[in-house]
Design an enzyme around this catalytic site. Sequence first.
Site, PDB file in Angstrom:
ATOM      1  N   CYS A  15      45.000  41.759  37.901  1.00  0.00           N
ATOM      2  CA  CYS A  15      44.970  40.530  38.689  1.00  0.00           C
ATOM      3  C   CYS A  15      46.301  40.327  39.417  1.00  0.00           C
ATOM      4  CB  CYS A  15      44.566  39.348  37.815  1.00  0.00           C
ATOM      5  SG  CYS A  15      43.821  38.042  38.795  1.00  0.00           S
ATOM      6  N   HIS A  19      39.590  41.122  35.492  1.00  0.00           N
ATOM      7  CA  HIS A  19      40.203  41.194  34.160  1.00  0.00           C
ATOM      8  C   HIS A  19      39.360  42.068  33.234  1.00  0.00           C
ATOM      9  CE1 HIS A  19      43.206  37.890  34.537  1.00  0.00           C
ATOM     10  NE2 HIS A  19      42.409  37.554  35.527  1.00  0.00           N
ATOM     11  N   GLU A  42      40.129  43.279  30.468  1.00  0.00           N
ATOM     12  CA  GLU A  42      40.402  42.985  29.047  1.00  0.00           C
ATOM     13  C   GLU A  42      39.377  42.047  28.420  1.00  0.00           C
ATOM     14  OE1 GLU A  42      42.097  41.886  31.631  1.00  0.00           O
ATOM     15  OE2 GLU A  42      43.020  39.921  31.314  1.00  0.00           O
TER      16      GLU A  42
END
Length: 538
Positions: free
Chosen positions: A385, A511, A513
């Site tokens: 990001c 993202h 993650e």
Amino acid sequence: MPGKCKYIFVTGGVTSSLGKGIISASLGKLLQSRGYSVTIQKFDPYINVDPGTLNPYEHGECYVTDDGAETDLDLGHYERFISTPTSQANNVTTGRIYQNVIQKERRGDYLGKTVQVVPHITNEIKKGFKTLGDSGKYDFVITEIGGTIGDIESQPYVEAMRQFRWELGEARSLGIHLTLVPYLKTTGELKTKPTQHSVKELLSLGVQPDILVCRTEYHLNDDVKRKIALFCNVKLDAVIESIDADTIYDVPLLMQDQKLDEVVLKYLNLPVGESPKLKTWREFLQHVKHPTSEIEIALVGKYIELKDSYKSILEAFNHGGASNSCKVNIRWIDAEAVTAETAPELFKGINGILVAPGFGERGIDGKISAIQYVRENNIPFLGICLGMQCAVIEYGRNVLNLPNCDSTEFSPLATNKVIDLMEDQKNVSNLGGTMRLGSYECHLKEDSIVLRAYNNKQINERHRHRFEFNSDYLEAYEKAGMIATGFNPDSGLVEIVELPSHPWFVGVQFHPEYKSTVANPHPLFIEFVKAVMQHSKN
Ligand code: GLN
């Protein structure tokens, strides 16, 4: 069994940070591996409508769901443990409850009545408790009540829970209370009094817990358990020890050893049967505990004093590391400390750098210096990001030699705004819930690092940002060697950039993650770790 789902409530006493989220997720995992469908939700007593507007230093990272809800980081644990996507309905705050009630009051829905905490706020909470249960999709809804029993702000939740459980009737719900059994070094004793007081506090609110999960540094012997059972009015087998674990991923197994799932099933009149083997989970743990190699990755961010600010990234490294049977150590680098001069020392011996997401100008120069360093020294790089946006700015400044090259976020008057506000963001004035949020499709280009990693041309990833790669510069960037390898198929927005001339340089606008779980470690983290392992051998 639509309408017949069972509700499990998890409250916490004595102190905060006992790990209600991990206990909820662990129980969810155990029930799920017995074939039940489970969802876990969290009710947070603070007045923010959601944690999206909170500084990470307040409550750690803001976790984003597929449907674009900005939520508490515990939802990340739920997803990582049970791999079932959560949604806005899985996280409710006092702010949201009040917002709904006040909207109804303004509409005149309450027909002239005085609007009060009981029954209007508690009714709205109860409605939230059963939203997911009513979908008919779940056998169990586990509800974690944030905060600590005794807090003023959690009282309406406890009252709503009391009423809700009473209305459900027998064997449809149960209450688990998490407490602390401290060890007094001077006398060498485990003390049960805080647990007794905490249960007393609950009783004063009309709630008798059914199961006590006791956090402790040392094993609870039978005497201690018996004392807790007697004074807290629970069955002996319902006193569950939760001893400090090496990793959060031990907790489901520890809870299984303590028979938490069996006690829950028995209590709810469900068949107990054989204990699930949890084979994949055990294999994962085996890799976590006995890795065959070790690497160090630098994480460059500006909220590094509170590791929870980067919770999902750390866990994604645990998953990606385990897939490679490799332990990933993190070197925490304060973005503000990085300059061209300090970089060689700060990154000495480092074989991979991740530049973290974030907001605002502080630390940007350091992130850009870190990226210049990895780019020029061929060190594997993953930018997430804001990390991706900084990679674009760095390349614009140092390779394309664009004067006054920046993101509109930090420099609204820059000549070359290579990262710019999206058109539909230009008239946004409220900060809460107005970013580009949630899951978007992304198409990957042939012959790219990302396509090799995902092994799929079409992916979906979660977003949380206002600014974007400015496509006016795409041609110039690609000519200069930074290529876009992922696009949003509807808007054409650039979602991924790579440097083919570099061994492993990937910046992603989304993202990754948030989507890494124990069962499905994220491909980008697996491949990044692999690249770092490779680099460390060079
Ligand atoms: N501040 C940047 C934006 O809003 C990046 C956000 C992030 O890293 N999550 O676009």
